[in-house]
Design a protein around this motif. Structure first.
Motif, PDB file in Angstrom:
ATOM      1  N   THR A  45       0.848  -1.185   0.000  1.00 38.09           N
ATOM      2  CA  THR A  45       0.000   0.000   0.000  1.00 38.09           C
ATOM      3  C   THR A  45       0.888   1.242   0.000  1.00 38.09           C
ATOM      4  O   THR A  45       2.099   1.155   0.201  1.00 38.09           O
ATOM      5  CB  THR A  45      -0.917   0.036   1.236  1.00 38.09           C
ATOM      6  N   ILE A  46       0.271   2.388  -0.222  1.00 37.46           N
ATOM      7  CA  ILE A  46       1.000   3.654  -0.205  1.00 37.46           C
ATOM      8  C   ILE A  46       0.585   4.420   1.043  1.00 37.46           C
ATOM      9  O   ILE A  46      -0.592   4.686   1.256  1.00 37.46           O
ATOM     10  CB  ILE A  46       0.708   4.480  -1.463  1.00 37.46           C
ATOM     11  N   THR A  47       1.549   4.745   1.878  1.00 35.56           N
ATOM     12  CA  THR A  47       1.301   5.444   3.131  1.00 35.56           C
ATOM     13  C   THR A  47       1.809   6.877   3.040  1.00 35.56           C
ATOM     14  O   THR A  47       2.856   7.135   2.445  1.00 35.56           O
ATOM     15  CB  THR A  47       2.005   4.722   4.298  1.00 35.56           C
ATOM     16  N   ASN A  48       1.061   7.809   3.618  1.00 35.74           N
ATOM     17  CA  ASN A  48       1.467   9.211   3.636  1.00 35.74           C
ATOM     18  C   ASN A  48       1.782   9.642   5.059  1.00 35.74           C
ATOM     19  O   ASN A  48       1.007   9.396   5.983  1.00 35.74           O
ATOM     20  CB  ASN A  48       0.355  10.100   3.072  1.00 35.74           C
ATOM     21  N   SER A  49       2.927  10.282   5.228  1.00 28.45           N
ATOM     22  CA  SER A  49       3.338  10.784   6.533  1.00 28.45           C
ATOM     23  C   SER A  49       4.100  12.086   6.341  1.00 28.45           C
ATOM     24  O   SER A  49       5.106  12.124   5.624  1.00 28.45           O
ATOM     25  CB  SER A  49       4.228   9.755   7.241  1.00 28.45           C
ATOM     26  N   ASP A  50       3.606  13.158   6.952  1.00 28.24           N
ATOM     27  CA  ASP A  50       4.245  14.476   6.833  1.00 28.24           C
ATOM     28  C   ASP A  50       4.439  14.867   5.371  1.00 28.24           C
ATOM     29  O   ASP A  50       5.517  15.313   4.954  1.00 28.24           O
ATOM     30  CB  ASP A  50       5.594  14.494   7.561  1.00 28.24           C
ATOM     31  N   ASN A  51       3.379  14.674   4.572  1.00 27.48           N
ATOM     32  CA  ASN A  51       3.392  15.013   3.148  1.00 27.48           C
ATOM     33  C   ASN A  51       4.410  14.198   2.348  1.00 27.48           C
ATOM     34  O   ASN A  51       4.840  14.610   1.270  1.00 27.48           O
ATOM     35  CB  ASN A  51       3.670  16.510   2.945  1.00 27.48           C
TER      36      ASN A  51
ATOM     37  N   VAL B  57      23.401  -1.574 -14.212  1.00 26.88           N
ATOM     38  CA  VAL B  57      22.273  -0.681 -14.482  1.00 26.88           C
ATOM     39  C   VAL B  57      21.834  -0.833 -15.935  1.00 26.88           C
ATOM     40  O   VAL B  57      22.652  -0.754 -16.859  1.00 26.88           O
ATOM     41  CB  VAL B  57      22.656   0.789 -14.208  1.00 26.88           C
ATOM     42  N   ILE B  58      20.529  -1.067 -16.133  1.00 23.21           N
ATOM     43  CA  ILE B  58      20.001  -1.211 -17.493  1.00 23.21           C
ATOM     44  C   ILE B  58      18.943  -0.163 -17.822  1.00 23.21           C
ATOM     45  O   ILE B  58      18.599   0.031 -18.989  1.00 23.21           O
ATOM     46  CB  ILE B  58      19.403  -2.624 -17.724  1.00 23.21           C
ATOM     47  N   GLU B  59      18.426   0.521 -16.790  1.00 28.10           N
ATOM     48  CA  GLU B  59      17.372   1.500 -17.069  1.00 28.10           C
ATOM     49  C   GLU B  59      17.227   2.478 -15.908  1.00 28.10           C
ATOM     50  O   GLU B  59      17.401   2.113 -14.743  1.00 28.10           O
ATOM     51  CB  GLU B  59      16.031   0.792 -17.302  1.00 28.10           C
ATOM     52  N   LEU B  60      16.935   3.726 -16.234  1.00 27.83           N
ATOM     53  CA  LEU B  60      16.556   4.736 -15.247  1.00 27.83           C
ATOM     54  C   LEU B  60      15.230   5.319 -15.697  1.00 27.83           C
ATOM     55  O   LEU B  60      15.035   5.602 -16.882  1.00 27.83           O
ATOM     56  CB  LEU B  60      17.598   5.853 -15.150  1.00 27.83           C
ATOM     57  N   LYS B  61      14.320   5.499 -14.759  1.00 21.29           N
ATOM     58  CA  LYS B  61      13.030   6.065 -15.125  1.00 21.29           C
ATOM     59  C   LYS B  61      12.490   6.895 -13.969  1.00 21.29           C
ATOM     60  O   LYS B  61      12.801   6.643 -12.800  1.00 21.29           O
ATOM     61  CB  LYS B  61      12.040   4.972 -15.517  1.00 21.29           C
ATOM     62  N   VAL B  62      11.678   7.887 -14.302  1.00 26.75           N
ATOM     63  CA  VAL B  62      11.031   8.739 -13.308  1.00 26.75           C
ATOM     64  C   VAL B  62       9.536   8.447 -13.351  1.00 26.75           C
ATOM     65  O   VAL B  62       8.924   8.453 -14.424  1.00 26.75           O
ATOM     66  CB  VAL B  62      11.297  10.227 -13.596  1.00 26.75           C
ATOM     67  N   VAL B  63       8.959   8.168 -12.181  1.00 28.20           N
ATOM     68  CA  VAL B  63       7.554   7.777 -12.110  1.00 28.20           C
ATOM     69  C   VAL B  63       6.837   8.578 -11.029  1.00 28.20           C
ATOM     70  O   VAL B  63       7.460   9.269 -10.219  1.00 28.20           O
ATOM     71  CB  VAL B  63       7.413   6.267 -11.805  1.00 28.20           C
ATOM     72  N   LYS B  64       5.528   8.444 -11.005  1.00 27.28           N
ATOM     73  CA  LYS B  64       4.730   9.067  -9.953  1.00 27.28           C
ATOM     74  C   LYS B  64       4.921   8.294  -8.647  1.00 27.28           C
ATOM     75  O   LYS B  64       5.178   7.086  -8.668  1.00 27.28           O
ATOM     76  CB  LYS B  64       3.252   9.065 -10.341  1.00 27.28           C
ATOM     77  N   PRO B  65       4.766   8.955  -7.497  1.00 27.37           N
ATOM     78  CA  PRO B  65       4.917   8.268  -6.208  1.00 27.37           C
ATOM     79  C   PRO B  65       3.932   7.116  -6.019  1.00 27.37           C
ATOM     80  O   PRO B  65       4.174   6.220  -5.214  1.00 27.37           O
ATOM     81  CB  PRO B  65       4.651   9.381  -5.185  1.00 27.37           C
TER      82      PRO B  65
END
Length: 212
Positions: free
Chosen positions: A57-63, A166-174
């Motif tokens: 799951t995705i937990t939020n703490s202090d933004n 290293v074979i890949e770098l990517k930027v994704v949403k949290p």
């Protein structure tokens, strides 16, 4: 020039200096991210990964949002941590807590993901920070974006050493859980994830490596 003006100018220059410590890394990251997206368009993408991850799951703490896994390992390893070395970043034998959701203690290996050397994806998370404000010891992944394809990631666990490339770098949403899953069911992978731009909580950088 009066002492008051000198003090005022001193505070002005100090304010500009601190502001640039925030703005320059952000601009640099935007340029870097554009380059990464372009590079990924030039190569064959890795196999599409499922976004369904059981027990996570995705937990939020202090933004700050982060992954939390409730997965229980049937056969726990005989070690509670392993060592991570990234020569390119001069990161040497940094401890990674096994099956941990606690990022306050350093690098954390997401519960239920592969152990070093196993098939699957060894998923490790760690904090980043603007280098001026935090030492690399407090934010071990502060320079993660400096990695490039072909760089080595070394792991020592249970008396053995494993080498990933290293074979890949990517930027994704949290909120993108798909990065936890391995690209396929036969390879041995490692993923390193941190917040980007460094020290901020906008997106996530994921560095994917494959065992060689």
């Amino acid at each position: 020039m009066s002492s008051l003006k000198i003090v005022s100018l001193g505070f002005l220059f100090l304010g500009v200096f601190f502001l640039m410590q925030i703005i320059l890394p952000f601009i640099s990251f935007q340029i870097w991210e554009t380059g990464i997206k372009y590079q990924n368009q030039l190569i064959s993408p890795t196999t599409s990964r499922s976004s369904n991850v059981l027990g996570v799951t995705i937990t939020n703490s202090d933004n700050f949002s982060y992954f939390v896994s409730s997965a229980q390992r049937k056969n726990p390893p005989n070690y509670v941590e392993f060592k991570l070395t990234i020569p390119k970043l001069k990161l040497n034998k940094k401890e990674v807590l096994v099956d941990s959701n606690d990022l306050t203690r350093g690098l954390a290996h997401l519960p239920g993901t592969a152990l070093p050397g196993e098939k699957g994806n060894v998923f490790i998370s760690g904090h980043s920070a603007i280098n001026f404000f935090k030492d690399i010891k407090d934010a071990p992944f502060a320079k993660l974006q400096d990695l490039k394809k072909g760089d080595k990631i070394l792991v020592e666990a249970g008396g053995s050493e494993f080498v990933y490339e290293v074979i890949e770098l990517k930027v994704v949403k949290p909120s993108d859980l798909s990065v936890i899953n391995p690209p396929d069911t036969v390879g041995r992978y490692i993923s390193l994830m941190t917040c980007v731009p460094p020290g901020l909580n906008f997106k996530r950088l994921v560095v994917l490596g494959k065992m060689v």
